[in-house]
Design a protein around this motif. Structure first.
Motif, PDB file in Angstrom:
ATOM      1  N   LYS A  88      13.445  55.372  40.610  1.00 44.52           N
ATOM      2  CA  LYS A  88      12.603  54.282  40.087  1.00 44.52           C
ATOM      3  C   LYS A  88      11.185  54.412  40.641  1.00 44.52           C
ATOM      4  O   LYS A  88      10.219  54.089  39.944  1.00 44.52           O
ATOM      5  CB  LYS A  88      13.218  52.928  40.472  1.00 44.52           C
ATOM      6  CG  LYS A  88      12.412  51.728  40.027  1.00 44.52           C
ATOM      7  CD  LYS A  88      12.522  51.492  38.541  1.00 44.52           C
ATOM      8  CE  LYS A  88      11.875  50.197  38.138  1.00 44.52           C
ATOM      9  NZ  LYS A  88      10.535  50.366  37.606  1.00 44.52           N
ATOM     10  N   GLU A  91       8.396  51.738  34.114  1.00 46.58           N
ATOM     11  CA  GLU A  91       9.552  51.095  33.484  1.00 46.58           C
ATOM     12  C   GLU A  91       9.960  49.889  34.325  1.00 46.58           C
ATOM     13  O   GLU A  91      10.175  49.994  35.526  1.00 46.58           O
ATOM     14  CB  GLU A  91      10.719  52.075  33.373  1.00 46.58           C
ATOM     15  CG  GLU A  91      11.875  51.502  32.606  1.00 46.58           C
ATOM     16  CD  GLU A  91      12.953  52.523  32.335  1.00 46.58           C
ATOM     17  OE1 GLU A  91      14.112  52.109  32.319  1.00 46.58           O
ATOM     18  OE2 GLU A  91      12.634  53.690  32.150  1.00 46.58           O
ATOM     19  N   ASN A  92      10.085  48.737  33.685  1.00 47.13           N
ATOM     20  CA  ASN A  92      10.345  47.495  34.407  1.00 47.13           C
ATOM     21  C   ASN A  92      11.816  47.125  34.524  1.00 47.13           C
ATOM     22  O   ASN A  92      12.164  46.249  35.295  1.00 47.13           O
ATOM     23  CB  ASN A  92       9.597  46.342  33.732  1.00 47.13           C
ATOM     24  CG  ASN A  92       8.103  46.509  33.832  1.00 47.13           C
ATOM     25  OD1 ASN A  92       7.606  47.036  34.809  1.00 47.13           O
ATOM     26  ND2 ASN A  92       7.382  46.078  32.811  1.00 47.13           N
ATOM     27  N   ASP A  93      12.678  47.755  33.764  1.00 48.19           N
ATOM     28  CA  ASP A  93      14.088  47.359  33.736  1.00 48.19           C
ATOM     29  C   ASP A  93      14.873  48.026  34.868  1.00 48.19           C
ATOM     30  O   ASP A  93      15.325  49.162  34.739  1.00 48.19           O
ATOM     31  CB  ASP A  93      14.706  47.705  32.380  1.00 48.19           C
ATOM     32  CG  ASP A  93      16.053  47.038  32.177  1.00 48.19           C
ATOM     33  OD1 ASP A  93      16.467  46.248  33.055  1.00 48.19           O
ATOM     34  OD2 ASP A  93      16.682  47.297  31.145  1.00 48.19           O
ATOM     35  N   PHE A  94      15.008  47.312  35.978  1.00 49.60           N
ATOM     36  CA  PHE A  94      15.717  47.833  37.140  1.00 49.60           C
ATOM     37  C   PHE A  94      17.229  47.868  36.892  1.00 49.60           C
ATOM     38  O   PHE A  94      17.967  48.579  37.564  1.00 49.60           O
ATOM     39  CB  PHE A  94      15.390  46.984  38.372  1.00 49.60           C
ATOM     40  CG  PHE A  94      15.335  47.776  39.641  1.00 49.60           C
ATOM     41  CD1 PHE A  94      16.477  48.124  40.333  1.00 49.60           C
ATOM     42  CD2 PHE A  94      14.109  48.180  40.154  1.00 49.60           C
ATOM     43  CE1 PHE A  94      16.424  48.847  41.494  1.00 49.60           C
ATOM     44  CE2 PHE A  94      14.044  48.907  41.329  1.00 49.60           C
ATOM     45  CZ  PHE A  94      15.205  49.246  41.995  1.00 49.60           C
ATOM     46  N   ARG A  95      17.703  47.095  35.908  1.00 55.86           N
ATOM     47  CA  ARG A  95      19.143  47.027  35.623  1.00 55.86           C
ATOM     48  C   ARG A  95      19.710  48.371  35.207  1.00 55.86           C
ATOM     49  O   ARG A  95      20.858  48.691  35.524  1.00 55.86           O
ATOM     50  CB  ARG A  95      19.432  45.982  34.553  1.00 55.86           C
ATOM     51  CG  ARG A  95      19.173  44.557  35.008  1.00 55.86           C
ATOM     52  CD  ARG A  95      19.354  43.591  33.892  1.00 55.86           C
ATOM     53  NE  ARG A  95      18.352  43.929  32.864  1.00 55.86           N
ATOM     54  CZ  ARG A  95      18.233  43.314  31.722  1.00 55.86           C
ATOM     55  NH1 ARG A  95      19.040  42.331  31.421  1.00 55.86           N
ATOM     56  NH2 ARG A  95      17.300  43.650  30.855  1.00 55.86           N
ATOM     57  N   LYS A  96      18.919  49.177  34.508  1.00 52.63           N
ATOM     58  CA  LYS A  96      19.384  50.511  34.106  1.00 52.63           C
ATOM     59  C   LYS A  96      19.671  51.374  35.330  1.00 52.63           C
ATOM     60  O   LYS A  96      20.659  52.081  35.381  1.00 52.63           O
ATOM     61  CB  LYS A  96      18.345  51.202  33.229  1.00 52.63           C
ATOM     62  CG  LYS A  96      18.167  50.589  31.869  1.00 52.63           C
ATOM     63  CD  LYS A  96      17.097  51.333  31.090  1.00 52.63           C
ATOM     64  CE  LYS A  96      16.843  50.704  29.751  1.00 52.63           C
ATOM     65  NZ  LYS A  96      15.783  51.413  29.008  1.00 52.63           N
ATOM     66  N   TYR A  97      18.815  51.277  36.320  1.00 53.25           N
ATOM     67  CA  TYR A  97      18.972  52.068  37.543  1.00 53.25           C
ATOM     68  C   TYR A  97      20.196  51.607  38.334  1.00 53.25           C
ATOM     69  O   TYR A  97      20.934  52.415  38.887  1.00 53.25           O
ATOM     70  CB  TYR A  97      17.698  51.992  38.387  1.00 53.25           C
ATOM     71  CG  TYR A  97      16.513  52.656  37.716  1.00 53.25           C
ATOM     72  CD1 TYR A  97      16.225  53.986  37.954  1.00 53.25           C
ATOM     73  CD2 TYR A  97      15.709  51.956  36.827  1.00 53.25           C
ATOM     74  CE1 TYR A  97      15.159  54.610  37.339  1.00 53.25           C
ATOM     75  CE2 TYR A  97      14.636  52.566  36.201  1.00 53.25           C
ATOM     76  CZ  TYR A  97      14.370  53.895  36.459  1.00 53.25           C
ATOM     77  OH  TYR A  97      13.308  54.515  35.836  1.00 53.25           O
ATOM     78  N   SER A 106      22.807  50.133  36.992  1.00 51.91           N
ATOM     79  CA  SER A 106      23.961  50.547  36.186  1.00 51.91           C
ATOM     80  C   SER A 106      24.305  52.007  36.428  1.00 51.91           C
ATOM     81  O   SER A 106      25.479  52.363  36.553  1.00 51.91           O
ATOM     82  CB  SER A 106      23.676  50.336  34.693  1.00 51.91           C
ATOM     83  OG  SER A 106      23.434  48.993  34.418  1.00 51.91           O
TER      84      SER A 106
END
Length: 185
Positions: free
Chosen positions: A22, A28-34, A36
């Motif tokens: 990250k 990229e702002n979506d930390f949820r993907k990382y 996951s």
């Protein structure tokens, strides 16, 4: 109990890898993907570990690379370059932490392998968070990204080195740790 403790160690290490990943992609702002990716790879690693195949490392890395490619929607070339950079950073930090741990550990107290690994992973987590917060890793990486993408053979060599190192580490960990312990005397 062993499965859970190994899952915790794997999740903490995968979390550190994804924190550093990250740091390379702060736009990229979506930390949820990382998060996951860290959870899914940890589950996959523990499942393949139950199979007891010498090639589980290769399957784990392929799964990891494909997962990152799909969830982060990146080109495979970019994933491989970033994987090599992050792999190198994590490997260097872990080697430094293991060396420091072996120098400063107290021989009076018995600390089991899980506790040793947890201490090293905790150090890795702290350093990963500090790098994410204070080191402009994305700017440094973007400045050398063009040169790295031109070095396909170098990148392929690093990937092979990482695979080989993981294979050695997972199959001969006690031997390697014994040699590190001998070095600190």
């Amino acid at each position: 109990m062993v499965f859970i403790s190994l899952f915790v160690l794997t999740l903490s290490e995968a979390g550190c890898v994804m924190i550093l990943w990250k740091a390379l992609n702060k736009k990229e702002n979506d930390f949820r993907k990382y998060i996951s990716i860290a959870i899914l790879i940890s589950i996959f690693v523990r499942i393949t570990d139950l199979i007891k195949s010498p090639f589980d490392i290769i399957a784990n890395l392929i799964f990891f690379i494909v997962l990152v490619k799909i969830l982060l929607n990146k080109k495979i070339k970019d994933v491989l370059v970033e994987f090599c950079v992050i792999g190198l950073i994590v490997t260097l930090i872990e080697l430094l932490l293991m060396f420091l741990y072996n120098i400063f550990k107290l021989n009076i107290l018995y600390i089991g392998r899980f506790q040793e690994s947890f201490i090293i992973n905790l150090g890795l987590l702290i350093i990963s968070i500090l790098i994410y917060l204070y080191v402009p890793l994305n700017k440094l990486f973007n400045s050398i990204k063009v040169q790295l993408s031109k070095m396909y053979f170098f990148i392929a060599s690093i990937i092979i080195y990482i695979l080989f190192s993981e294979f050695i580490w997972n199959n001969f960990k006690e031997f390697v740790l014994g040699k590190i312990t001998v070095l600190d005397r």
